[in-house]
Design a protein around this motif. Sequence first.
Motif, PDB file in Angstrom:
ATOM      1  N   PHE A 116       0.840  -1.188   0.000  1.00  0.00           N
ATOM      2  CA  PHE A 116       0.000   0.000   0.000  1.00  0.00           C
ATOM      3  C   PHE A 116       0.881   1.246   0.000  1.00  0.00           C
ATOM      4  O   PHE A 116       2.051   1.202   0.369  1.00  0.00           O
ATOM      5  CB  PHE A 116      -0.913   0.020   1.230  1.00  0.00           C
ATOM      6  N   ILE A 117       0.295   2.328  -0.410  1.00  0.00           N
ATOM      7  CA  ILE A 117       1.036   3.589  -0.415  1.00  0.00           C
ATOM      8  C   ILE A 117       0.656   4.364   0.831  1.00  0.00           C
ATOM      9  O   ILE A 117      -0.499   4.705   1.027  1.00  0.00           O
ATOM     10  CB  ILE A 117       0.717   4.414  -1.662  1.00  0.00           C
ATOM     11  N   CYS A 138      -3.040   6.431   4.784  1.00  0.00           N
ATOM     12  CA  CYS A 138      -3.122   6.063   3.373  1.00  0.00           C
ATOM     13  C   CYS A 138      -2.924   7.307   2.513  1.00  0.00           C
ATOM     14  O   CYS A 138      -3.460   8.375   2.798  1.00  0.00           O
ATOM     15  CB  CYS A 138      -4.469   5.425   3.061  1.00  0.00           C
ATOM     16  N   ALA A 139      -2.140   7.143   1.450  1.00  0.00           N
ATOM     17  CA  ALA A 139      -1.862   8.275   0.569  1.00  0.00           C
ATOM     18  C   ALA A 139      -3.126   8.742  -0.137  1.00  0.00           C
ATOM     19  O   ALA A 139      -3.161   9.829  -0.681  1.00  0.00           O
ATOM     20  CB  ALA A 139      -0.799   7.879  -0.457  1.00  0.00           C
ATOM     21  N   PHE A 140      -4.157   7.923  -0.093  1.00  0.00           N
ATOM     22  CA  PHE A 140      -5.408   8.274  -0.757  1.00  0.00           C
ATOM     23  C   PHE A 140      -6.423   8.829   0.237  1.00  0.00           C
ATOM     24  O   PHE A 140      -7.625   8.724   0.046  1.00  0.00           O
ATOM     25  CB  PHE A 140      -5.987   7.064  -1.499  1.00  0.00           C
ATOM     26  N   ARG A 141      -5.914   9.395   1.302  1.00  0.00           N
ATOM     27  CA  ARG A 141      -6.798   9.974   2.301  1.00  0.00           C
ATOM     28  C   ARG A 141      -7.700  11.032   1.679  1.00  0.00           C
ATOM     29  O   ARG A 141      -8.849  11.209   2.072  1.00  0.00           O
ATOM     30  CB  ARG A 141      -5.972  10.590   3.426  1.00  0.00           C
ATOM     31  N   GLY A 142      -7.157  11.758   0.712  1.00  0.00           N
ATOM     32  CA  GLY A 142      -7.939  12.782   0.045  1.00  0.00           C
ATOM     33  C   GLY A 142      -9.173  12.231  -0.637  1.00  0.00           C
ATOM     34  O   GLY A 142     -10.137  12.948  -0.898  1.00  0.00           O
ATOM     35  N   GLN A 143      -9.139  10.937  -0.928  1.00  0.00           N
ATOM     36  CA  GLN A 143     -10.293  10.284  -1.541  1.00  0.00           C
ATOM     37  C   GLN A 143     -11.176   9.646  -0.489  1.00  0.00           C
ATOM     38  O   GLN A 143     -12.059   8.866  -0.809  1.00  0.00           O
ATOM     39  CB  GLN A 143      -9.825   9.228  -2.546  1.00  0.00           C
ATOM     40  N   HIS A 172      -8.879   0.179   4.074  1.00  0.00           N
ATOM     41  CA  HIS A 172      -8.719   0.962   2.847  1.00  0.00           C
ATOM     42  C   HIS A 172     -10.051   1.015   2.114  1.00  0.00           C
ATOM     43  O   HIS A 172     -10.640  -0.010   1.785  1.00  0.00           O
ATOM     44  CB  HIS A 172      -7.663   0.327   1.958  1.00  0.00           C
ATOM     45  N   THR A 173     -10.500   2.221   1.888  1.00  0.00           N
ATOM     46  CA  THR A 173     -11.775   2.384   1.195  1.00  0.00           C
ATOM     47  C   THR A 173     -11.606   3.203  -0.071  1.00  0.00           C
ATOM     48  O   THR A 173     -12.586   3.557  -0.706  1.00  0.00           O
ATOM     49  CB  THR A 173     -12.779   3.101   2.103  1.00  0.00           C
ATOM     50  N   ASP A 177     -12.265   0.204  -3.542  1.00  0.00           N
ATOM     51  CA  ASP A 177     -11.538  -0.988  -3.947  1.00  0.00           C
ATOM     52  C   ASP A 177     -10.130  -0.905  -3.392  1.00  0.00           C
ATOM     53  O   ASP A 177      -9.404   0.044  -3.656  1.00  0.00           O
ATOM     54  CB  ASP A 177     -11.488  -1.060  -5.473  1.00  0.00           C
ATOM     55  N   ALA A 178      -9.734  -1.910  -2.656  1.00  0.00           N
ATOM     56  CA  ALA A 178      -8.411  -1.898  -2.044  1.00  0.00           C
ATOM     57  C   ALA A 178      -7.325  -1.762  -3.092  1.00  0.00           C
ATOM     58  O   ALA A 178      -6.266  -1.208  -2.835  1.00  0.00           O
ATOM     59  CB  ALA A 178      -8.191  -3.169  -1.221  1.00  0.00           C
ATOM     60  N   ALA A 179      -7.583  -2.254  -4.285  1.00  0.00           N
ATOM     61  CA  ALA A 179      -6.563  -2.195  -5.326  1.00  0.00           C
ATOM     62  C   ALA A 179      -6.201  -0.758  -5.641  1.00  0.00           C
ATOM     63  O   ALA A 179      -5.086  -0.449  -6.058  1.00  0.00           O
ATOM     64  CB  ALA A 179      -7.062  -2.904  -6.578  1.00  0.00           C
ATOM     65  N   ALA A 180      -7.143   0.139  -5.419  1.00  0.00           N
ATOM     66  CA  ALA A 180      -6.878   1.538  -5.703  1.00  0.00           C
ATOM     67  C   ALA A 180      -5.847   2.110  -4.751  1.00  0.00           C
ATOM     68  O   ALA A 180      -5.238   3.132  -5.037  1.00  0.00           O
ATOM     69  CB  ALA A 180      -8.173   2.343  -5.614  1.00  0.00           C
ATOM     70  N   CYS A 181      -5.671   1.467  -3.621  1.00  0.00           N
ATOM     71  CA  CYS A 181      -4.691   1.947  -2.638  1.00  0.00           C
ATOM     72  C   CYS A 181      -3.304   1.452  -2.988  1.00  0.00           C
ATOM     73  O   CYS A 181      -2.326   1.902  -2.421  1.00  0.00           O
ATOM     74  CB  CYS A 181      -5.030   1.432  -1.239  1.00  0.00           C
ATOM     75  N   ARG A 182      -3.254   0.548  -3.869  1.00  0.00           N
ATOM     76  CA  ARG A 182      -1.979  -0.109  -4.096  1.00  0.00           C
ATOM     77  C   ARG A 182      -1.112   0.688  -5.033  1.00  0.00           C
ATOM     78  O   ARG A 182      -1.514   1.643  -5.667  1.00  0.00           O
ATOM     79  CB  ARG A 182      -2.192  -1.516  -4.632  1.00  0.00           C
ATOM     80  N   ASP A 183       0.112   0.275  -5.090  1.00  0.00           N
ATOM     81  CA  ASP A 183       1.091   1.022  -5.839  1.00  0.00           C
ATOM     82  C   ASP A 183       0.913   0.825  -7.335  1.00  0.00           C
ATOM     83  O   ASP A 183       1.199  -0.216  -7.874  1.00  0.00           O
ATOM     84  CB  ASP A 183       2.493   0.569  -5.421  1.00  0.00           C
ATOM     85  N   GLY A 184       0.454   1.873  -7.987  1.00  0.00           N
ATOM     86  CA  GLY A 184       0.496   1.925  -9.432  1.00  0.00           C
ATOM     87  C   GLY A 184      -0.422   0.969 -10.168  1.00  0.00           C
ATOM     88  O   GLY A 184      -0.286   0.793 -11.364  1.00  0.00           O
ATOM     89  N   GLU A 185      -1.338   0.388  -9.516  1.00  0.00           N
ATOM     90  CA  GLU A 185      -2.290  -0.514 -10.158  1.00  0.00           C
ATOM     91  C   GLU A 185      -1.590  -1.607 -10.952  1.00  0.00           C
ATOM     92  O   GLU A 185      -2.076  -2.080 -11.968  1.00  0.00           O
ATOM     93  CB  GLU A 185      -3.217   0.287 -11.077  1.00  0.00           C
ATOM     94  N   LEU A 186      -0.425  -1.986 -10.492  1.00  0.00           N
ATOM     95  CA  LEU A 186       0.312  -3.015 -11.201  1.00  0.00           C
ATOM     96  C   LEU A 186       0.004  -4.387 -10.671  1.00  0.00           C
ATOM     97  O   LEU A 186       0.504  -5.381 -11.148  1.00  0.00           O
ATOM     98  CB  LEU A 186       1.827  -2.755 -11.078  1.00  0.00           C
ATOM     99  N   MET A 187      -0.851  -4.405  -9.656  1.00  0.00           N
ATOM    100  CA  MET A 187      -1.158  -5.678  -9.018  1.00  0.00           C
ATOM    101  C   MET A 187      -2.045  -6.494  -9.930  1.00  0.00           C
ATOM    102  O   MET A 187      -3.133  -6.090 -10.288  1.00  0.00           O
ATOM    103  CB  MET A 187      -1.869  -5.401  -7.701  1.00  0.00           C
ATOM    104  N   PRO A 188      -1.596  -7.634 -10.353  1.00  0.00           N
ATOM    105  CA  PRO A 188      -2.430  -8.508 -11.147  1.00  0.00           C
ATOM    106  C   PRO A 188      -3.561  -9.071 -10.299  1.00  0.00           C
ATOM    107  O   PRO A 188      -3.532  -8.937  -9.074  1.00  0.00           O
ATOM    108  CB  PRO A 188      -1.478  -9.611 -11.602  1.00  0.00           C
ATOM    109  N   PRO A 189      -4.525  -9.717 -10.941  1.00  0.00           N
ATOM    110  CA  PRO A 189      -5.613 -10.316 -10.177  1.00  0.00           C
ATOM    111  C   PRO A 189      -5.076 -11.186  -9.071  1.00  0.00           C
ATOM    112  O   PRO A 189      -4.274 -12.090  -9.305  1.00  0.00           O
ATOM    113  CB  PRO A 189      -6.356 -11.140 -11.230  1.00  0.00           C
ATOM    114  N   ALA A 190      -5.505 -10.886  -7.856  1.00  0.00           N
ATOM    115  CA  ALA A 190      -4.912 -11.545  -6.707  1.00  0.00           C
ATOM    116  C   ALA A 190      -5.344 -12.985  -6.576  1.00  0.00           C
ATOM    117  O   ALA A 190      -4.650 -13.788  -5.999  1.00  0.00           O
ATOM    118  CB  ALA A 190      -5.257 -10.767  -5.443  1.00  0.00           C
ATOM    119  N   VAL A 191      -6.503 -13.310  -7.087  1.00  0.00           N
ATOM    120  CA  VAL A 191      -7.045 -14.634  -6.827  1.00  0.00           C
ATOM    121  C   VAL A 191      -6.406 -15.684  -7.708  1.00  0.00           C
ATOM    122  O   VAL A 191      -6.014 -16.747  -7.257  1.00  0.00           O
ATOM    123  CB  VAL A 191      -8.565 -14.632  -7.067  1.00  0.00           C
TER     124      VAL A 191
END
Length: 277
Positions: A116-117, A138-143, A172-173, A177-191
């Motif tokens: 997470f960022i 969270c760096a996305f606190r503004g959101q 993380h809200t 979507d928790a993925a939005a908190c992650r670094d650069g949306e580079l996370m592939p499908p986790a499942v």
Amino acid sequence: MAMLGSSSAVVLELMTMGYQSAAYLGELLRAASPAQAGDEQQELAAEILRCCDRVIAKLNRGGATGATTGKKRKAAESAAAAAVTSPSLPVTPTKRRARGAEAVREVRSGTTTDGFIWRKYGQKEINGCKHPRLYYRCAFRGQGCLATRRVQQSQSQDDPAAAFVIAYYGEHTCGGDAAACRDGELMPPAVINSGASSFAAAWNMASREPASSLAVERRSCDGDAPSETSQGWSPSFSSEVELDVVGFDLAGADSSASPVWEFLNGSFDWESVINSL
DNA sequence: TTAATTTGACCATA
DNA sequence: TATGGTCAAATTAA
């Protein structure tokens, strides 16, 4: 606990299974190669644990959401200032967390990196602790994401894989979507894609931080005696505590008829699961 | 110039 | 009243 559709329940079962396997793998690695020898492998196991945990948490969302208990607002002027600076956002006063309030979860790790960022907003010398305590949000606190974490470097140097005690507060809200908190949306499908772990591990290694392993504990900053009563503390995961997710019993499952078994033998219908999510 | 971090002060809680 | 969590101005880095 929110009601889960059958497909979601299947994913939850699979993730739980993956989680337990990763936890077991981590234990094996730690036993086989103490100290730094198996750090890279343990790092991978820890990342798998994290990924599984996030998916499980996601699927379970709708239940308890953490420790943000209602506390008195800090100061009226702060609230007013917040309302002025963020007029477009709903007024969500930043409540001061009660001292020692229970975290959503607490993790011991060799790294402060978790995918997470985070933005550091404070640092504090803590009584009886050699190292300062670091505060991140969270760096996305503004959101509107109110997730925070507290990082305390452990005083005991004997286990570099548990050098940090990280307490997480809130969820993380960001973007819903928790993925939005992650670094650069580079996370592939986790499942499905095991590359998720590889990416996260690579990300960790790039940060030049020591490898990590996970264990959930409730302890003071120095890792000795519990600083708070454990009442109300309910870890969201643990390598030592049996997971009890939607009542699924891995050991007792009727494997021949189980979707889990279908998954294991390659006949599982992923398409229907993905479509339902 | 902008974004991120540092750090002392403020303030809520125990 | 001591302590810990947060704020926000100052500073530093990109």
